[in-house]
Design an enzyme around this catalytic site. Structure first.
Site, PDB file in Angstrom:
ATOM      1  N   GLY A  42      54.672  38.180  41.769  1.00  0.00           N
ATOM      2  CA  GLY A  42      53.417  38.623  41.051  1.00  0.00           C
ATOM      3  C   GLY A  42      52.430  37.617  40.682  1.00  0.00           C
ATOM      4  CG  ASP A  87      52.540  40.043  37.561  1.00  0.00           C
ATOM      5  OD1 ASP A  87      53.154  40.036  36.467  1.00  0.00           O
ATOM      6  OD2 ASP A  87      52.995  40.540  38.601  1.00  0.00           O
ATOM      7  CG  ASP A 136      54.762  47.877  31.894  1.00  0.00           C
ATOM      8  OD1 ASP A 136      53.849  48.625  31.237  1.00  0.00           O
ATOM      9  OD2 ASP A 136      55.233  48.323  32.796  1.00  0.00           O
TER      10      ASP A 136
HETATM   11  P1  5GP Z   1      58.017  44.379  31.927  1.00  0.00           P
HETATM   12  O1  5GP Z   1      59.100  43.638  31.824  1.00  0.00           O
HETATM   13  O2  5GP Z   1      56.700  43.681  30.944  1.00  0.00           O
HETATM   14  O3  5GP Z   1      58.028  45.750  31.913  1.00  0.00           O
HETATM   15  O4  5GP Z   1      57.492  44.150  33.421  1.00  0.00           O
HETATM   16  C1  5GP Z   1      56.793  42.872  33.804  1.00  0.00           C
HETATM   17  C2  5GP Z   1      56.727  43.341  35.174  1.00  0.00           C
HETATM   18  O5  5GP Z   1      56.591  44.383  35.685  1.00  0.00           O
HETATM   19  C3  5GP Z   1      55.378  42.607  35.938  1.00  0.00           C
HETATM   20  O6  5GP Z   1      55.697  40.851  36.115  1.00  0.00           O
HETATM   21  C4  5GP Z   1      55.380  43.374  37.142  1.00  0.00           C
HETATM   22  O7  5GP Z   1      55.898  42.856  38.416  1.00  0.00           O
HETATM   23  C5  5GP Z   1      55.914  44.717  37.029  1.00  0.00           C
HETATM   24  N1  5GP Z   1      54.739  45.621  36.432  1.00  0.00           N
HETATM   25  C6  5GP Z   1      54.536  46.151  35.279  1.00  0.00           C
HETATM   26  N2  5GP Z   1      53.302  47.078  35.402  1.00  0.00           N
HETATM   27  C7  5GP Z   1      53.032  46.809  36.600  1.00  0.00           C
HETATM   28  C8  5GP Z   1      52.061  47.479  37.256  1.00  0.00           C
HETATM   29  O8  5GP Z   1      51.225  48.054  36.682  1.00  0.00           O
HETATM   30  N3  5GP Z   1      51.771  47.318  38.604  1.00  0.00           N
HETATM   31  C9  5GP Z   1      52.606  46.574  39.460  1.00  0.00           C
HETATM   32  N4  5GP Z   1      52.552  46.319  40.673  1.00  0.00           N
HETATM   33  N5  5GP Z   1      53.596  45.893  38.617  1.00  0.00           N
HETATM   34  C10 5GP Z   1      53.740  46.105  37.201  1.00  0.00           C
END
Ligand code: 5GP
Length: 177
Positions: A43, A98, A101
Site C-alpha cells: 500500500g 499508506d 486504521d
Molecule cells: P491497521 O493495522 O491500522 O488496522 O491497518 C493498516 C493496514 O490496513 C493498511 O496498511 C492498509 O493496508 C489496510 N487498510 C486499513 N484501512 C484501509 C482502507 O480504508 N482501505 C484499504 N484499501 N486498506 C485499508
C-alpha cells in the site's frame, strides 16, 4: 473516474503537495541521522515514491510486507510476509504507511523494530483514520485525517484491485457488500 468509486476524496496534486510537505519536515528532523525509510508493502509504494523524490538527505530504503487484512475487514492477526533486508540495530527508522486504521499492524512492526535495537522508530502515514483505532498508535507525521469509510487507490487495494488509481477514492459499498 473508475466506475467502482463513489467519490474522489483526494486528488493526485493534493497528495503530491502533502507528500512534499511531509518530506520537508522529515528533512529537517533527520538531516544528520541517516535514517532507514521503511515502506510497508504494498500500500505505501506510491506514497513512498513521492516521499523519496523530495527527501534529499542521506538515507536508505527498505520494505517489509505485513498483513492483517482479509478483503475489507481487519482480522487483528498480523503476520510478516516479507521481512526487511537491512539491520535496524543502532538506526533511526521512519515507517512509511499508506493508512493507519486500527493501528494493530504498526503496533506489531514498531515492537519488532525496537526489539531488534532500532534507536528510534517514527511513522509517516499518508492517511489516518483515528475513529477506527484500537491499538494506542499515533503517527508523528500525518498527511490527511479521513473518516471511517473504506478507501482505495494510490497504492491502496480491495482484493489487490485499484492500487494503480492516481487518487484516493471511496469504494462503492456495492463492490464489497
Ligand atoms: P491497521 O493495522 O491500522 O488496522 O491497518 C493498516 C493496514 O490496513 C493498511 O496498511 C492498509 O493496508 C489496510 N487498510 C486499513 N484501512 C484501509 C482502507 O480504508 N482501505 C484499504 N484499501 N486498506 C485499508
Amino acid at each position: 473516474m473508475h466506475q467502482d468509486i463513489e467519490k474522489i476524496l483526494l486528488s493526485q496534486p493534493e497528495i503530491e503537495a502533502k507528500s512534499a510537505e511531509l518530506a520537508e519536515q522529515l528533512k529537517v528532523d533527520y538531516a544528520d541521522k541517516r535514517p532507514i525509510l521503511l515502506g510497508l508493502l504494498k500500500g505505501s509504494t506510491m506514497f513512498m515514491a513521492d516521499l523519496m523524490k523530495t527527501l534529499d538527505i542521506d538515507l536508505q530504503i527498505d520494505f517489509m510486507d505485513v498483513s492483517s487484512y482479509d478483503g475489507a475487514a481487519s482480522t487483528g492477526d498480523v503476520k510478516i510476509v516479507k521481512d526487511l533486508d537491512l539491520s535496524v540495530r543502532g538506526r533511526h527508522v521512519i515507517i512509511a504507511e499508506d493508512i493507519v486504521d486500527t493501528g494493530r499492524t504498526l503496533e506489531r512492526v514498531i515492537e519488532l523494530l525496537r526489539s531488534r535495537g532500532a534507536v528510534s522508530v517514527e511513522m509517516v502515514t499518508l492517511l489516518d483514520k483515528p475513529e477506527a483505532r484500537i491499538a494506542p498508535i499515533a503517527a508523528k507525521y500525518v498527511g490527511f485525517t479521513i473518516p471511517k469509510s473504506f478507501v482505495v487507490g494510490y497504492g491502496l487495494d480491495y482484493n489487490e484491485k485499484y492500487r494503480n488509481l492516481p487518487y484516493i477514492g471511496i469504494l462503492k459499498q456495492s463492490v464489497y457488500l
